[in-house]
Design an enzyme around this catalytic site. Structure first.
Site, PDB file in Angstrom:
ATOM      1  N   GLY A  12      -1.245   6.967  -1.168  1.00  0.00           N
ATOM      2  CA  GLY A  12      -0.683   5.630  -1.166  1.00  0.00           C
ATOM      3  C   GLY A  12      -1.518   4.651  -0.360  1.00  0.00           C
ATOM      4  N   GLN A  13      -1.212   3.365  -0.510  1.00  0.00           N
ATOM      5  CA  GLN A  13      -2.024   2.332   0.115  1.00  0.00           C
ATOM      6  C   GLN A  13      -2.033   2.451   1.646  1.00  0.00           C
ATOM      7  OE1 GLN A  13      -2.073  -1.620  -2.318  1.00  0.00           O
ATOM      8  NE2 GLN A  13       0.048  -0.944  -2.342  1.00  0.00           N
ATOM      9  N   ILE A  14      -0.862   2.620   2.258  1.00  0.00           N
ATOM     10  CA  ILE A  14      -0.808   2.685   3.715  1.00  0.00           C
ATOM     11  C   ILE A  14      -1.379   4.006   4.213  1.00  0.00           C
ATOM     12  CG2 ILE A  14       0.750   2.728   5.714  1.00  0.00           C
ATOM     13  CD1 ILE A  14       2.542   0.748   4.188  1.00  0.00           C
ATOM     14  N   LEU A  39       7.783  16.368  -0.454  1.00  0.00           N
ATOM     15  CA  LEU A  39       9.102  15.874  -0.055  1.00  0.00           C
ATOM     16  C   LEU A  39      10.190  16.227  -1.070  1.00  0.00           C
ATOM     17  CD1 LEU A  39       7.344  14.392   2.006  1.00  0.00           C
ATOM     18  CD2 LEU A  39       8.802  12.405   1.737  1.00  0.00           C
ATOM     19  N   TYR A  63       8.786   6.915  -3.158  1.00  0.00           N
ATOM     20  CA  TYR A  63       8.851   6.490  -4.561  1.00  0.00           C
ATOM     21  C   TYR A  63       8.836   4.967  -4.541  1.00  0.00           C
ATOM     22  CZ  TYR A  63      10.523   6.075  -9.378  1.00  0.00           C
ATOM     23  OH  TYR A  63      10.640   5.776 -10.715  1.00  0.00           O
ATOM     24  N   THR A 103      11.265  -1.252   3.740  1.00  0.00           N
ATOM     25  CA  THR A 103      10.919  -2.365   2.859  1.00  0.00           C
ATOM     26  C   THR A 103      11.854  -3.559   3.009  1.00  0.00           C
ATOM     27  OG1 THR A 103      10.757  -2.974   0.494  1.00  0.00           O
ATOM     28  CG2 THR A 103      12.325  -1.278   1.057  1.00  0.00           C
ATOM     29  N   ASP A 104      11.339  -4.708   2.642  1.00  0.00           N
ATOM     30  CA  ASP A 104      12.139  -5.927   2.555  1.00  0.00           C
ATOM     31  C   ASP A 104      13.224  -5.827   1.484  1.00  0.00           C
ATOM     32  OD1 ASP A 104       9.858  -5.782   0.815  1.00  0.00           O
ATOM     33  OD2 ASP A 104      10.205  -7.849   0.210  1.00  0.00           O
ATOM     34  N   TYR A 127      15.579   0.982  -6.197  1.00  0.00           N
ATOM     35  CA  TYR A 127      14.541   1.218  -5.195  1.00  0.00           C
ATOM     36  C   TYR A 127      15.013   0.781  -3.812  1.00  0.00           C
ATOM     37  CZ  TYR A 127      10.423   0.266  -2.355  1.00  0.00           C
ATOM     38  OH  TYR A 127       9.530   0.206  -1.314  1.00  0.00           O
ATOM     39  N   TRP A 152       5.462  -6.693   0.386  1.00  0.00           N
ATOM     40  CA  TRP A 152       4.374  -7.205  -0.456  1.00  0.00           C
ATOM     41  C   TRP A 152       3.023  -6.609  -0.036  1.00  0.00           C
ATOM     42  CZ3 TRP A 152       4.965 -13.002  -2.162  1.00  0.00           C
ATOM     43  CH2 TRP A 152       6.259 -13.208  -2.661  1.00  0.00           C
TER      44      TRP A 152
END
Length: 302
Positions: A12-14, A39, A63, A103-104, A127, A152
């Site tokens: 993933g990105q992070i 997981l 996810y 998340t927001d 989500y 974002w």
């Protein structure tokens, strides 16, 4: 004394930004993908974490297919709620702290001003509901936790990056129609990774008031249209041919999952507690785009 950070997630990105982040002296960091930390197998996940030797566990696995989650709710909850619960149980058994990324989208977007950590949650998508359930699972299982909500997120990596998607579509089409009534803060994954490392280092150093829920995004806010405009303005200044960008309402581009109209997060608490002050979103965006252009690709790199 060496301190070990175990990251759940690798592609993933992070997670990818954590893998290349600068670490304080005496720290090591290991990213584990699903082949070694799955997981979807909570009992095994909890056991592996408990036996890992980690001082800090970071949950960067999730996810994140927002629209697909509407038809794959079981899968979204298994990863985002049950997976988070397993990591929390393992970290608690180990005596480690857990840093959990949220998340927001736990908010409904109806508040006219930025959301702070004390605002009530009310997710409006599967989500968002699965991530909110993950937050509760963490809080119920481990006292030494930090829940870091962000929003974002983009990076030079992966097809899920809005920045890379805009650059690809902009090279293919003469005009793009972009939603202009959803407000948020574009946030570079590299900045999230650096914030997580700073939090981990402070906790290892004995910071006793650093647990709980925090918000972290790059400073300032815009819409998806505004973010796209900034992307193409940067490219145009470098001689690139860019598309015409037209603002549209969300109603003109219906998607399976509802998005919050306002998901701007108040990030004051992380500054007060940790001294972490997010940089402006324009600066972070331009740094990311410069890396993408320098790499000479807008497709996923291996």
């Amino acid at each position: 004394m060496a301190h070990h950070i175990l990251v759940a997630g690798r592609s993933g990105q992070i997670a990818r930004e954590l893998a290349r982040a600068a670490l304080p002296g005496g720290f090591t960091l290991e990213c584990r993908g699903r082949e070694s930390l799955d997981l979807m197998d909570p009992a095994r996940t909890a056991r592996l974490v408990a036996e890992s030797g980690a001082d800090i566990v970071i949950n960067a696995a999730a996810y994140t297919a927002v629209d697909k989650a509407e038809s794959e709710s079981d899968l979204a909850f298994r990863l985002n709620r049950d997976g988070a619960a397993a990591l929390a149980e393992g970290a608690a058994a180990r005596g480690a702290a857990l840093l959990h990324i949220s998340t927001d989208y736990v908010f409904d977007g109806t508040k006219p001003t930025p959301y702070d950590e004390e605002d009530p949650v009310n997710p409006i998508s599967v989500y968002g509901a699965s991530k909110e359930a993950g937050e509760r699972a963490v809080r119920e299982r481990i006292d030494r936790h930090v829940i870091l909500r962000t929003a974002w997120v983009y990076s030079p990596f992966g097809e899920g990056s809005f920045v890379r998607t805009m650059m690809r579509l902009g090279a293919e089409r003469p005009e793009l129609r972009i939603i202009d009534d959803q407000h948020g803060s574009p946030t570079a994954a590299t900045d999230v990774a650096q914030a997580l490392v700073a939090v981990a280092a402070a906790l290892i150093a004995g910071k006793a008031d650093g647990y709980g829920t925090f918000h972290f995004c790059n400073a300032g806010s815009t819409t998806r249209f505004g973010q796209a405009e900034a992307i193409f303005a940067w490219l145009a200044r470098r001689g690139r041919t860019v598309p015409r960008v037209t603002p549209i309402p969300s109603s003109a581009y219906p998607m399976p999952a509802r998005r919050p109209a306002n998901s701007v997060l108040d990030c004051g608490r992380i500054g007060r507690v940790y001294g972490i002050l997010p940089r402006d979103w324009h600066e972070a965006l331009e740094e990311c785009m410069a890396e993408i252009v320098a790499a000479g690709a807008t497709k996923d790199r291996s």
